[in-house]
Design an enzyme around this catalytic site. Sequence first.
Site, PDB file in Angstrom:
ATOM      1  N   LYS A 247       0.852  -1.202   0.000  1.00  0.00           N
ATOM      2  CA  LYS A 247       0.000   0.000   0.000  1.00  0.00           C
ATOM      3  C   LYS A 247       0.877   1.237   0.000  1.00  0.00           C
ATOM      4  O   LYS A 247       1.464   1.601   1.007  1.00  0.00           O
ATOM      5  CB  LYS A 247      -0.937   0.043   1.201  1.00  0.00           C
ATOM      6  CG  LYS A 247      -2.076   1.028   0.915  1.00  0.00           C
ATOM      7  CD  LYS A 247      -2.743   1.614   2.119  1.00  0.00           C
ATOM      8  CE  LYS A 247      -1.986   2.738   2.760  1.00  0.00           C
ATOM      9  NZ  LYS A 247      -1.870   3.964   1.915  1.00  0.00           N
TER      10      LYS A 247
ATOM     11  N   GLU B  54       9.524   1.162  10.877  1.00  0.00           N
ATOM     12  CA  GLU B  54      10.547   2.215  10.744  1.00  0.00           C
ATOM     13  C   GLU B  54       9.796   3.532  10.891  1.00  0.00           C
ATOM     14  O   GLU B  54       9.014   3.905  10.018  1.00  0.00           O
ATOM     15  CB  GLU B  54      11.252   2.082   9.392  1.00  0.00           C
ATOM     16  CG  GLU B  54      12.580   2.800   9.338  1.00  0.00           C
ATOM     17  CD  GLU B  54      12.468   4.172   8.719  1.00  0.00           C
ATOM     18  OE1 GLU B  54      12.302   5.149   9.488  1.00  0.00           O
ATOM     19  OE2 GLU B  54      12.540   4.263   7.494  1.00  0.00           O
TER      20      GLU B  54
ATOM     21  N   CYS C 272      13.028  10.933   7.403  1.00  0.00           N
ATOM     22  CA  CYS C 272      12.986  10.468   8.791  1.00  0.00           C
ATOM     23  C   CYS C 272      14.372  10.565   9.438  1.00  0.00           C
ATOM     24  O   CYS C 272      14.478  10.705  10.644  1.00  0.00           O
ATOM     25  CB  CYS C 272      12.427   9.066   8.888  1.00  0.00           C
ATOM     26  SG  CYS C 272      13.156   7.953   7.707  1.00  0.00           S
TER      27      CYS C 272
ATOM     28  N   GLU D 254       9.319  15.731  15.875  1.00  0.00           N
ATOM     29  CA  GLU D 254       9.720  15.614  14.474  1.00  0.00           C
ATOM     30  C   GLU D 254       8.935  16.623  13.638  1.00  0.00           C
ATOM     31  O   GLU D 254       7.702  16.605  13.620  1.00  0.00           O
ATOM     32  CB  GLU D 254       9.447  14.192  13.968  1.00  0.00           C
ATOM     33  CG  GLU D 254       9.956  13.993  12.564  1.00  0.00           C
ATOM     34  CD  GLU D 254       9.812  12.559  12.069  1.00  0.00           C
ATOM     35  OE1 GLU D 254       8.775  11.943  12.346  1.00  0.00           O
ATOM     36  OE2 GLU D 254      10.744  12.079  11.401  1.00  0.00           O
TER      37      GLU D 254
HETATM   38  P1  ADP Z   1       2.141  10.709   7.492  1.00  0.00           P
HETATM   39  O1  ADP Z   1       1.479  11.376   8.626  1.00  0.00           O
HETATM   40  O2  ADP Z   1       3.492  11.170   7.231  1.00  0.00           O
HETATM   41  O3  ADP Z   1       1.307  10.617   6.239  1.00  0.00           O
HETATM   42  P2  ADP Z   1       1.410   8.065   8.275  1.00  0.00           P
HETATM   43  O4  ADP Z   1       2.087   7.213   9.257  1.00  0.00           O
HETATM   44  O5  ADP Z   1       0.042   8.556   8.592  1.00  0.00           O
HETATM   45  O6  ADP Z   1       2.411   9.233   7.984  1.00  0.00           O
HETATM   46  O7  ADP Z   1       1.323   7.335   6.857  1.00  0.00           O
HETATM   47  C1  ADP Z   1       2.264   6.422   6.375  1.00  0.00           C
HETATM   48  C2  ADP Z   1       1.514   5.317   5.647  1.00  0.00           C
HETATM   49  O8  ADP Z   1       0.653   4.656   6.561  1.00  0.00           O
HETATM   50  C3  ADP Z   1       0.631   5.778   4.500  1.00  0.00           C
HETATM   51  O9  ADP Z   1       0.672   4.820   3.471  1.00  0.00           O
HETATM   52  C4  ADP Z   1      -0.739   5.831   5.152  1.00  0.00           C
HETATM   53  O10 ADP Z   1      -1.816   5.719   4.252  1.00  0.00           O
HETATM   54  C5  ADP Z   1      -0.675   4.620   6.062  1.00  0.00           C
HETATM   55  N1  ADP Z   1      -1.598   4.644   7.197  1.00  0.00           N
HETATM   56  C6  ADP Z   1      -2.123   5.718   7.854  1.00  0.00           C
HETATM   57  N2  ADP Z   1      -2.900   5.316   8.882  1.00  0.00           N
HETATM   58  C7  ADP Z   1      -2.871   3.956   8.894  1.00  0.00           C
HETATM   59  C8  ADP Z   1      -3.442   2.948   9.739  1.00  0.00           C
HETATM   60  N3  ADP Z   1      -4.214   3.256  10.784  1.00  0.00           N
HETATM   61  N4  ADP Z   1      -3.180   1.662   9.471  1.00  0.00           N
HETATM   62  C9  ADP Z   1      -2.383   1.317   8.448  1.00  0.00           C
HETATM   63  N5  ADP Z   1      -1.817   2.212   7.613  1.00  0.00           N
HETATM   64  C10 ADP Z   1      -2.043   3.521   7.830  1.00  0.00           C
END
Ligand code: ADP
Length: 499
Positions: free
Chosen positions: A197, A271, A305, A402
């Site tokens: 994804k 990570e 990061c 961050e």
């Molecule tokens: P950012 O805030 O930098 O976008 P996230 O950690 O929210 O970082 O997003 C990183 C990835 O995790 C993206 O692919 C996002 O769609 C996905 N993501 C966000 N929320 C969830 C969740 N609850 N479970 C699984 N994947 C998620």
Amino acid sequence: MSDTSTPDILADIQPLKAKPKPGKLFINGEFVDAQDGKTFNTHYPATANVITQIAEAGTEDVDRAVKAARAAFSEGSPWRKMNAVDRTRCLLKLAELMRANAEELSELETLDTGKPIFESSKFDVPQAAECFEYYAGWVTKITGETIPVSKGGDAFAYTLREPIGVCGQIIPWNFPLQMLSWKVAPALACGNTVVLKPAEQTPLTALRFAELTLEAGIPPGVFNVITGGGATGAALVEHEDVDKIAFTGSVETGKSIMRAASKTLKRVSLELGGKSPNLIFADSDLETAAKYALGGIFFNQGEMCTAGSRIFVEESGYDQFMSVLTSRAQKMVAGDPLHPKTRLGSLISEEHLNNVLNYVDIGKKEGAIVTTGGERIGTKGYFMKPTVLEGVTNSMRVAQEEIFGPVASVIRFKDAEEALREANNSQFGLAASIWTRDIKKAHKLARSLKAGTVWINTISTTDNALPFGGYKDSGFGRELGKSAIDLYTETKSVWVDLN
Ligand code: ADP
């Protein structure tokens, strides 16, 4: 190229070699719509224009992708029957195709992220291809061990390294193709199948890569892409037939993934974020240290990061270091990300830009001084001036949280002891950098810093062969190198009674 106050971001935009078509889900080797027909837009951050529509995977679509990956992993499938040399050839072919399509992949990466095409074409795409080349070399070298056992009389015992199964991989928007390669290359090298994804902001290169997997001879169902946002990612984590989740992203999402994955006891590797200290000692080559510190925090608009976002500078070298850092930061000019000379692109979104700008205000309220930058550039896109905050102390929010943008927090220190104490005084532990000519001091500090990577007289460099990952809230599990082979295999012990 344009000046920092009023960049005419659109002036230089070049025609695209291939206009991205609407993105569909890639399941079992075919591009398909979401079952409920839902889509979302992906944008070019430099103009805020819509690039194209992307299918949004719902729970049923995630299930379809997992089923395809499971079938491709089943006993006797073409993928399971493929021998190691042929799997090596598939990965090498994939890398070759990535290089052959590098121009298009670089453009797509820049369109989705707003990062300079210079970076996409010189770093993101070739490094992603190289990651597949590196792991292609591993396929024929994944071996178990013969281990002497002491109990049970005469026995012969050995271990096997077996693929884990269906791997769900969730990646962020800052280095989309590189993060894909760090996860997909070792997973496939070990013989797993994948449901990937990509981040909702940056799905384009993953979808183009998906086409290349078929050309490379990877059987349908081995690699699948489900596009969508957090809910799509959450459905993947919750799916009971996914064996492992590998995630790169924010700490909060990482925690939520770990909680959700515990229900089905999935293997998890995370990570997460960082607030990496960059320790500048007065005995270092201060000019070079300042030049690299700049790249350490402003490369990729600071959306890294590992960003060296806490710059600790020894008192006696402070003025010299700061004059180089500040003057060079002032000279960094933002421009059209698709122009080959541009070195500073757009941040990913308006929301993110506002978050980063808000941190500048927080820093000012806490008593920090904006030495340079601190502002948005123009009104088109999401450009921001490289920003240096002085007078920061390590307890301030701008030193602890961050920011994930082009903001350096500079902190003075008196001696190595103080520098080490403050550097380790952080929830994060992803990376750290040390600049000194004193090798004993450097190696002692490297031992004591709580970080997954320590750079000495360099910064922000990674290699496919070297493990990468975090201490503390920066996550766990090590990607890259042999460590990733461990992440993507199970160990089986086989005991043969010879009595
Ligand atoms: P950012 O805030 O930098 O976008 P996230 O950690 O929210 O970082 O997003 C990183 C990835 O995790 C993206 O692919 C996002 O769609 C996905 N993501 C966000 N929320 C969830 C969740 N609850 N479970 C699984 N994947 C998620």
